[in-house]
Design a protein around this motif. Structure first.
Motif, PDB file in Angstrom:
ATOM      1  N   THR A  96       0.859  -1.188   0.000  1.00  0.00           N
ATOM      2  CA  THR A  96       0.000   0.000   0.000  1.00  0.00           C
ATOM      3  C   THR A  96       0.895   1.238   0.000  1.00  0.00           C
ATOM      4  OG1 THR A  96      -0.014   0.160   2.409  1.00  0.00           O
ATOM      5  CG2 THR A  96      -1.755  -1.195   1.388  1.00  0.00           C
ATOM      6  N   ILE A  97       0.299   2.385  -0.266  1.00  0.00           N
ATOM      7  CA  ILE A  97       1.057   3.649  -0.218  1.00  0.00           C
ATOM      8  C   ILE A  97       1.680   3.826   1.168  1.00  0.00           C
ATOM      9  CG2 ILE A  97       0.769   6.159  -0.105  1.00  0.00           C
ATOM     10  CD1 ILE A  97      -0.911   6.078  -2.551  1.00  0.00           C
ATOM     11  N   GLU A  98       0.943   3.486   2.210  1.00  0.00           N
ATOM     12  CA  GLU A  98       1.447   3.636   3.577  1.00  0.00           C
ATOM     13  C   GLU A  98       2.684   2.764   3.803  1.00  0.00           C
ATOM     14  OE1 GLU A  98      -1.810   2.940   2.832  1.00  0.00           O
ATOM     15  OE2 GLU A  98      -2.641   4.930   3.261  1.00  0.00           O
ATOM     16  N   GLU A  99       2.643   1.522   3.292  1.00  0.00           N
ATOM     17  CA  GLU A  99       3.793   0.623   3.441  1.00  0.00           C
ATOM     18  C   GLU A  99       5.004   1.136   2.661  1.00  0.00           C
ATOM     19  OE1 GLU A  99       1.839  -3.781   3.991  1.00  0.00           O
ATOM     20  OE2 GLU A  99       1.646  -2.836   2.031  1.00  0.00           O
ATOM     21  N   VAL A 100       4.756   1.710   1.495  1.00  0.00           N
ATOM     22  CA  VAL A 100       5.840   2.237   0.667  1.00  0.00           C
ATOM     23  C   VAL A 100       6.479   3.443   1.348  1.00  0.00           C
ATOM     24  CG1 VAL A 100       6.383   3.297  -1.550  1.00  0.00           C
ATOM     25  CG2 VAL A 100       4.885   1.320  -1.465  1.00  0.00           C
ATOM     26  N   ILE A 101       5.660   4.325   1.895  1.00  0.00           N
ATOM     27  CA  ILE A 101       6.195   5.489   2.609  1.00  0.00           C
ATOM     28  C   ILE A 101       7.000   5.027   3.821  1.00  0.00           C
ATOM     29  CG2 ILE A 101       5.537   7.505   4.001  1.00  0.00           C
ATOM     30  CD1 ILE A 101       3.273   7.965   1.909  1.00  0.00           C
ATOM     31  N   ALA A 102       6.517   4.001   4.529  1.00  0.00           N
ATOM     32  CA  ALA A 102       7.262   3.457   5.671  1.00  0.00           C
ATOM     33  C   ALA A 102       8.603   2.876   5.207  1.00  0.00           C
ATOM     34  CB  ALA A 102       6.437   2.390   6.384  1.00  0.00           C
ATOM     35  N   SER A 103       8.632   2.263   4.026  1.00  0.00           N
ATOM     36  CA  SER A 103       9.881   1.724   3.475  1.00  0.00           C
ATOM     37  C   SER A 103      10.862   2.844   3.152  1.00  0.00           C
ATOM     38  CB  SER A 103       9.603   0.894   2.221  1.00  0.00           C
ATOM     39  OG  SER A 103       8.969  -0.310   2.557  1.00  0.00           O
ATOM     40  N   VAL A 104      10.360   3.933   2.590  1.00  0.00           N
ATOM     41  CA  VAL A 104      11.223   5.088   2.300  1.00  0.00           C
ATOM     42  C   VAL A 104      11.796   5.630   3.618  1.00  0.00           C
ATOM     43  CG1 VAL A 104      11.328   7.447   1.391  1.00  0.00           C
ATOM     44  CG2 VAL A 104      10.013   5.705   0.161  1.00  0.00           C
ATOM     45  N   GLU A 105      10.946   5.750   4.633  1.00  0.00           N
ATOM     46  CA  GLU A 105      11.399   6.258   5.937  1.00  0.00           C
ATOM     47  C   GLU A 105      12.478   5.353   6.532  1.00  0.00           C
ATOM     48  OE1 GLU A 105       7.667   6.531   8.025  1.00  0.00           O
ATOM     49  OE2 GLU A 105       7.286   8.557   7.263  1.00  0.00           O
ATOM     50  N   LYS A 106      12.312   4.039   6.384  1.00  0.00           N
ATOM     51  CA  LYS A 106      13.288   3.093   6.917  1.00  0.00           C
ATOM     52  C   LYS A 106      14.631   3.257   6.198  1.00  0.00           C
ATOM     53  CE  LYS A 106      14.621  -0.054   9.637  1.00  0.00           C
ATOM     54  NZ  LYS A 106      14.781   0.248  11.049  1.00  0.00           N
ATOM     55  N   ILE A 107      14.599   3.438   4.875  1.00  0.00           N
ATOM     56  CA  ILE A 107      15.844   3.634   4.125  1.00  0.00           C
ATOM     57  C   ILE A 107      16.503   4.944   4.563  1.00  0.00           C
ATOM     58  CG2 ILE A 107      16.861   3.987   1.844  1.00  0.00           C
ATOM     59  CD1 ILE A 107      14.724   2.066   0.733  1.00  0.00           C
ATOM     60  N   ILE A 108      15.708   5.985   4.783  1.00  0.00           N
ATOM     61  CA  ILE A 108      16.260   7.264   5.258  1.00  0.00           C
ATOM     62  C   ILE A 108      17.027   7.033   6.572  1.00  0.00           C
ATOM     63  CG2 ILE A 108      15.678   9.545   6.206  1.00  0.00           C
ATOM     64  CD1 ILE A 108      13.351   9.638   4.122  1.00  0.00           C
ATOM     65  N   GLU A 109      16.454   6.240   7.475  1.00  0.00           N
ATOM     66  CA  GLU A 109      17.129   5.928   8.739  1.00  0.00           C
ATOM     67  C   GLU A 109      18.443   5.180   8.508  1.00  0.00           C
ATOM     68  OE1 GLU A 109      14.651   3.625  11.372  1.00  0.00           O
ATOM     69  OE2 GLU A 109      12.948   4.973  11.048  1.00  0.00           O
ATOM     70  N   LEU A 110      18.432   4.229   7.571  1.00  0.00           N
ATOM     71  CA  LEU A 110      19.600   3.370   7.345  1.00  0.00           C
ATOM     72  C   LEU A 110      20.722   4.068   6.584  1.00  0.00           C
ATOM     73  CD1 LEU A 110      17.656   0.111   6.476  1.00  0.00           C
ATOM     74  CD2 LEU A 110      18.992   0.538   8.548  1.00  0.00           C
ATOM     75  N   VAL A 111      20.391   5.130   5.839  1.00  0.00           N
ATOM     76  CA  VAL A 111      21.390   5.841   5.033  1.00  0.00           C
ATOM     77  C   VAL A 111      22.531   6.369   5.908  1.00  0.00           C
ATOM     78  CG1 VAL A 111      21.709   8.005   3.742  1.00  0.00           C
ATOM     79  CG2 VAL A 111      19.945   6.397   3.060  1.00  0.00           C
ATOM     80  N   GLU A 112      22.239   6.727   7.143  1.00  0.00           N
ATOM     81  CA  GLU A 112      23.294   7.268   8.001  1.00  0.00           C
ATOM     82  C   GLU A 112      24.366   6.227   8.332  1.00  0.00           C
ATOM     83  OE1 GLU A 112      21.932   7.275  12.529  1.00  0.00           O
ATOM     84  OE2 GLU A 112      20.437   8.198  11.213  1.00  0.00           O
ATOM     85  N   TYR A 113      24.082   4.955   8.110  1.00  0.00           N
ATOM     86  CA  TYR A 113      25.066   3.901   8.371  1.00  0.00           C
ATOM     87  C   TYR A 113      25.975   3.627   7.176  1.00  0.00           C
ATOM     88  CZ  TYR A 113      22.173   3.034  12.443  1.00  0.00           C
ATOM     89  OH  TYR A 113      21.473   3.186  13.618  1.00  0.00           O
ATOM     90  N   ILE A 114      25.687   4.244   6.044  1.00  0.00           N
ATOM     91  CA  ILE A 114      26.527   4.051   4.858  1.00  0.00           C
ATOM     92  C   ILE A 114      27.710   5.008   4.973  1.00  0.00           C
ATOM     93  CG2 ILE A 114      26.635   4.081   2.336  1.00  0.00           C
ATOM     94  CD1 ILE A 114      23.587   3.708   2.291  1.00  0.00           C
ATOM     95  N   TYR A 115      28.853   4.453   5.346  1.00  0.00           N
ATOM     96  CA  TYR A 115      30.021   5.284   5.617  1.00  0.00           C
ATOM     97  C   TYR A 115      30.798   5.671   4.362  1.00  0.00           C
ATOM     98  CZ  TYR A 115      29.062   3.808  10.344  1.00  0.00           C
ATOM     99  OH  TYR A 115      28.446   3.566  11.536  1.00  0.00           O
TER     100      TYR A 115
END
Length: 153
Positions: A63-82
């Motif tokens: 759903t759109i809600e699940e996709v937005i949650a996936s984008v948010e999760k990737i935003i969180e994980l981006v800070e770990y890409i050194y």
């Protein structure tokens, strides 16, 4: 109540024969002259038509809600890409935020443009360091976004 099969869903073929127990993605819904729901299913490299009664829903498209949650999760994980170069360290989170804002608007051109830019950055970054454990989570969330884009726009 049985969930309705829609475009983008993953289904299992229940009909006996060549395709029994195979999984496929619903690419189109149609009706025959008797108003029976006909579902066109993509099976690896071919497309086949089945009546809805011959299919069992396996996975609903996101759903759109699940996709937005996936984008948010990737935003969180981006800070770990050194190994992100300085330019991408700014561009990747910004593109993800724009994508998150564009999804509810269903603006196909903007969504695809941002998605492709994000994909390029992630592919080049992964080459520098693919051993990190967070990549699996980024990949599963990115696949969910890709699936939604492919089946919803």
């Amino acid at each position: 109540m049985k969930e309705k099969i829609e475009k983008g869903d993953i289904v299992l073929i229940n009909k006996s024969g060549e395709y029994q127990n195979k999984l496929g993605e619903v690419i189109e819904i149609d009706y025959n002259i008797f108003f029976v729901k006909i579902v066109i299913v993509k099976l690896s490299n071919q497309e086949e038509a089945f009546e809805e009664k011959d299919l069992q829903l396996q996975t609903k498209k996101p759903t759109i809600e699940e996709v937005i949650a996936s984008v948010e999760k990737i935003i969180e994980l981006v800070e770990y890409i050194y190994h992100l170069p300085t330019k991408e360290k700014v561009e990747l989170p910004n593109r993800l935020k724009y994508l998150k804002l564009d999804i509810p608007k269903l603006d196909k051109q903007l969504i695809i443009k941002n998605f492709e830019s994000i994909d390029k950055i992630l592919v080049s970054t992964r080459e520098a360091d693919s051993s990190a454990t967070f990549w699996q989570e980024i990949d599963s969330n990115f696949e969910k976004i890709s699936w939604w884009i492919r089946t919803s726009l």
